[in-house]
Design a protein around this motif. Sequence first.
Motif, PDB file in Angstrom:
ATOM      1  N   GLU A 101      34.109  38.104  34.640  1.00 12.18           N
ATOM      2  CA  GLU A 101      34.543  36.847  35.254  1.00 12.18           C
ATOM      3  C   GLU A 101      33.468  36.288  36.182  1.00 12.18           C
ATOM      4  O   GLU A 101      33.243  35.077  36.223  1.00 12.18           O
ATOM      5  N   HIS A 102      32.806  37.155  36.934  1.00 10.59           N
ATOM      6  CA  HIS A 102      31.724  36.695  37.798  1.00 10.59           C
ATOM      7  C   HIS A 102      30.585  36.118  36.958  1.00 10.59           C
ATOM      8  O   HIS A 102      29.998  35.092  37.305  1.00 10.59           O
ATOM      9  N   THR A 151      38.055  35.087  44.371  1.00 10.40           N
ATOM     10  CA  THR A 151      38.559  36.275  45.057  1.00 10.40           C
ATOM     11  C   THR A 151      39.854  35.997  45.819  1.00 10.40           C
ATOM     12  O   THR A 151      40.372  36.879  46.506  1.00 10.40           O
ATOM     13  N   MET A 169      37.076  46.813  36.439  1.00  6.68           N
ATOM     14  CA  MET A 169      35.804  46.342  36.999  1.00  6.68           C
ATOM     15  C   MET A 169      34.960  45.630  35.948  1.00  6.68           C
ATOM     16  O   MET A 169      34.197  44.714  36.265  1.00  6.68           O
ATOM     17  N   ALA A 210      42.339  42.689  37.408  1.00  2.00           N
ATOM     18  CA  ALA A 210      41.085  43.042  38.082  1.00  2.00           C
ATOM     19  C   ALA A 210      41.186  42.764  39.580  1.00  2.00           C
ATOM     20  O   ALA A 210      40.702  43.549  40.400  1.00  2.00           O
ATOM     21  N   TYR A 211      41.833  41.653  39.931  1.00  2.00           N
ATOM     22  CA  TYR A 211      42.015  41.318  41.350  1.00  2.00           C
ATOM     23  C   TYR A 211      42.845  42.396  42.049  1.00  2.00           C
ATOM     24  O   TYR A 211      42.517  42.812  43.169  1.00  2.00           O
ATOM     25  N   GLY A 221      42.539  38.860  34.539  1.00  2.51           N
ATOM     26  CA  GLY A 221      41.902  38.468  35.795  1.00  2.51           C
ATOM     27  C   GLY A 221      42.735  38.887  36.988  1.00  2.51           C
ATOM     28  O   GLY A 221      42.201  39.338  38.014  1.00  2.51           O
ATOM     29  N   LEU A 269      36.194  42.181  36.022  1.00  2.00           N
ATOM     30  CA  LEU A 269      35.705  41.495  37.218  1.00  2.00           C
ATOM     31  C   LEU A 269      34.250  41.068  37.033  1.00  2.00           C
ATOM     32  O   LEU A 269      33.881  39.936  37.378  1.00  2.00           O
ATOM     33  N   ASP A 270      33.441  41.948  36.478  1.00  2.00           N
ATOM     34  CA  ASP A 270      32.038  41.611  36.225  1.00  2.00           C
ATOM     35  C   ASP A 270      31.919  40.460  35.233  1.00  2.00           C
ATOM     36  O   ASP A 270      31.099  39.551  35.406  1.00  2.00           O
ATOM     37  N   ASN A 280      40.805  45.530  42.659  1.00  2.00           N
ATOM     38  CA  ASN A 280      39.812  45.316  43.700  1.00  2.00           C
ATOM     39  C   ASN A 280      40.473  45.165  45.076  1.00  2.00           C
ATOM     40  O   ASN A 280      39.983  45.697  46.076  1.00  2.00           O
TER      41      ASN A 280
END
Length: 460
Positions: A268-269, A355, A262, A232-233, A229, A265-266, A236
């Motif tokens: 986690e969302h 974020t 990414m 990914a942060y 995580g 990130l997807d 981004n």
Amino acid sequence: MAEERAEEHEAEDLPALTEDLVERVLEATEAGDAALLADLLEPLHGADVADLLEQVTTAERREILRLYGREMDGEILTEIDESIREEVIEQIPADVLAEAVRELDSDDVVDLIEDLEEVQQEAILEALDETDRAAVEQSLTWPEYSAGRLMQREVVVAPQHWTVAEATEFLRSEEWLPDQFYHVILVDPAYHPVGYVTLGKILSSKPDTRLTAITEDSFRTISARQEEGDVAYAFNQYHLISAPVTDDDGWLVGVITIDDAMNVLDEEHEEDILRLAGVGEESSISDSVLETVRQRLPWLVANLFTASLSAVVISQFQATISSLVALAALMPIVASTGGIAGTQSLAVAVRALATRDLTASNARRVVLREIGAGVVNGLSLAMLLGVAGAVIFGHPALGLVLGLAMIVNQMVAALGGVMVPLTLERLGLDPALASGTFVTTLTDVMGFFAFLGLATWVLV
């Protein structure tokens, strides 16, 4: 050039997975027509074939795999949802599976097998050559959900003293290079990464240029133990394309590319959305009835207990409700409007926490902003409902009570929507995990209490 243009045109014309195509696939499957099924699926992108397998029933999926199993490739396997991946792999012939995984980079193999049973893991590992197997097994030694699991071992490396000419000659002569890569990573004599150069810079620079003179400012390394995580942060936040991964001694052990970051990130969302809805972080339309119930029932039971708190509050005002029956009709308005406001505030807060836009340094300002918004929203709704309540029921005092209760509950909803996830975050818990249940309970209880309490004070 003509061949390249033809390939580009062909890529642009790839068919999409339409309802009509799905129906034709199922008709070919039902007829047992393997040739027609292959003709229909062959032009599709691997992600579309994976989507098809996820959309159909278990029986239909098994029949499709029986007819099309020998055509499966690694790209399709990596795109298949984890909820059915094990089932699909079980039905693919061993030789086909072996060939499919040999096509994949090490990070894709790790992603493919890390959630499988040990027997299936071993079957896939045996299909790899000795070098690839060692790379995958070494990646699996890193903690789950870490950068070590996310990275690929195929890394393009150059000594830091090389020139563009030396790097170009190296790239032209090596046959093992990955199909896609973005940077050449520069290392010192101890194999520590010290910078990287884009392929574009290498191609556009003079042959005698030192690689260290054209390195990118965005260079940063990632520890193999870092949580995915956080990886990914970083991608981004700092607009990274790729980043070298180092072990505990600072040695280069792999590289993470933007597509993998990414994907995290997807995921986690997606998990946050599912957790906010209380349906489990791995819920899928491919799940069985029992699996769906297992994921959802605990939260429904928890909500049953929290909802009972509202019933307890209402029961304390039976005499008030009996004296003015209109209160029973108006109670849900206050509670439901507060619930919506709380969900709005909660969604913004959870997203900001994910974020890292909402932190301890700006939490006070955000809380005050939400309270302010709650007051303004409450006053606006109070004027509308207060007037409507007075006109419809012919009772001005009832309209006043309704308006005041709306202001109170909007403030509570706005405050709870921020404070609940902040508190869970401070306690080290996932703010998306149970925030929805807490906020809904808070707005319901306070909405009923404010409305009925004010009614008892003003009207009775």
